[in-house]
Design an enzyme around this catalytic site. Structure first.
Site, PDB file in Angstrom:
ATOM      1  N   GLU A 119       0.844  -1.196   0.000  1.00  0.00           N
ATOM      2  CA  GLU A 119       0.000   0.000   0.000  1.00  0.00           C
ATOM      3  C   GLU A 119       0.877   1.244   0.000  1.00  0.00           C
ATOM      4  OE1 GLU A 119      -3.633   0.717   2.630  1.00  0.00           O
ATOM      5  OE2 GLU A 119      -2.224   2.210   3.428  1.00  0.00           O
TER       6      GLU A 119
ATOM      7  N   THR B 174      -3.883   4.871  -1.620  1.00  0.00           N
ATOM      8  CA  THR B 174      -4.961   5.386  -0.789  1.00  0.00           C
ATOM      9  C   THR B 174      -5.628   6.596  -1.441  1.00  0.00           C
ATOM     10  OG1 THR B 174      -3.544   6.878   0.487  1.00  0.00           O
ATOM     11  CG2 THR B 174      -3.752   4.608   1.277  1.00  0.00           C
TER      12      THR B 174
END
Length: 324
Positions: free
Chosen positions: A19, A50
């Site tokens: 991520e 994100t």
């Protein structure tokens, strides 16, 4: 020294994913480009990016996703949240991502803004509804068509419509901040699965039993999709405390104390690498289907964990801290 785990080969190597978050400055964007290049050397299954509450980092998120799509062979995954977004806006955003070639999504309800403003959820009330919307938008973009039936002259049938490659959702081994109990977490995950989610990624955790017990409860409750363990190998006590404020997931005291009393950055890195490598090894040995690593936009900590697990491809066994 590598941690002893069952051997793997090129065909069965444990899937790994990462991520990232969008950079806030031009300098951070350059550093992130180098980090992406290093992360892609280990051939991850996907890299997720994100997306700020209310779309606060929308353009920068799409820029990073497009960079991954255009410059690597790794699948980019776009985060989407219900917070601060209407169904109309979410529909438009999913179309924008699909038009850009992004076909994997992480659907989240979303967290309250960091400035303390109350949580505002639009007409999409849950991640399950967002999952449904993602599939619906894809179907609307790809109307049903006809295809020939082999061996039947003149025969046709409806052509299957493509679906997003991955629609992932979040899972919370120790419960979400708003959860009323463990069963609610399983019910919520079941609802996401029924809506079309085909992967779950857990919030970070610090004890293998938290993940393993959650997976056992989920399987008993009827959840069949893969549940990836999410691990963030942070080597700073202040950062771990900040993470606890955001997630309500407290790091073990022994880890915090060890990091606080260690005077050198190298020593703190070794403490964190050892702790999180052993945590990852335990869930992998117990059957985890892969490993999702929260990078905080740094490649060195996560690659050191993978090296300790002996999960780096040979081509990636270079100086990990180069351009860290």
């Amino acid at each position: 020294m590598a941690i002893e785990l069952p051997p793997t080969d090129g065909a069965t190597r444990l899937p790994v994913s990462f991520e990232l978050y969008p950079p806030r400055t031009d300098a951070a964007a350059i550093a992130l480009g180098r980090t992406i290049d290093r992360l892609t050397e280990v051939d991850p299954a996907f890299i997720s990016v994100t997306f700020g509450a209310g779309g606060s980092t929308r353009d920068r998120s799409l820029t990073v996703l497009s960079y991954i799509l255009e410059n690597t062979s790794v699948q980019p995954m776009a985060h989407l949240t219900c917070v601060g977004s209407s169904a109309v806006e979410a529909n438009r955003l999913v179309r924008q991502f699909l038009d850009a070639g992004i076909t994997s999504f992480l659907a989240l309800r979303g967290d309250p803004p960091l400035d303390g403003t109350p949580l505002t959820v639009g007409d999409l009330q849950s991640a399950a509804e967002l999952v449904q919307l993602i599939h619906r938008v894809q179907q609307e973009r790809e109307p049903f068509g006809q295809e020939a039936v082999r061996g039947t002259p003149g025969g046709t049938r409806l052509r299957a419509r493509p679906r997003p490659e991955r629609v992932a959702v979040a899972a919370f081994p120790n419960g979400h901040a708003t959860s009323r109990g463990p069963q609610q977490e399983i019910d919520a995950l079941l609802a996401k699965q029924a809506s079309g989610a085909n992967l779950a990624i857990t919030q970070l955790f610090y004890r293998a039993d938290d993940y393993l017990a959650f997976v056992e409860r989920a399987r008993a409750g009827g959840v069949s999709i893969d549940i990836l363990p999410g691990i963030m190998p942070a080597a700073s006590a202040p950062r771990l405390r900040r993470i606890a404020q955001l997630t309500e997931e407290d790091a073990p005291d022994e880890l915090l104390i060890a990091l606080e009393i260690e005077p050198t950055e190298e020593g703190r890195s070794e403490i964190a690498t050892t702790f999180f490598s052993e945590l990852a090894a335990e869930v992998i040995a117990a059957g985890a289907p892969g490993l999702h690593l929260y990078t905080h936009n740094k490649h060195t900590p996560v690659l050191e964990v993978l090296e300790r697990l002996d999960r780096l491809p040979r081509a990636a066994h270079g100086p990990i801290k180069e351009n860290a």
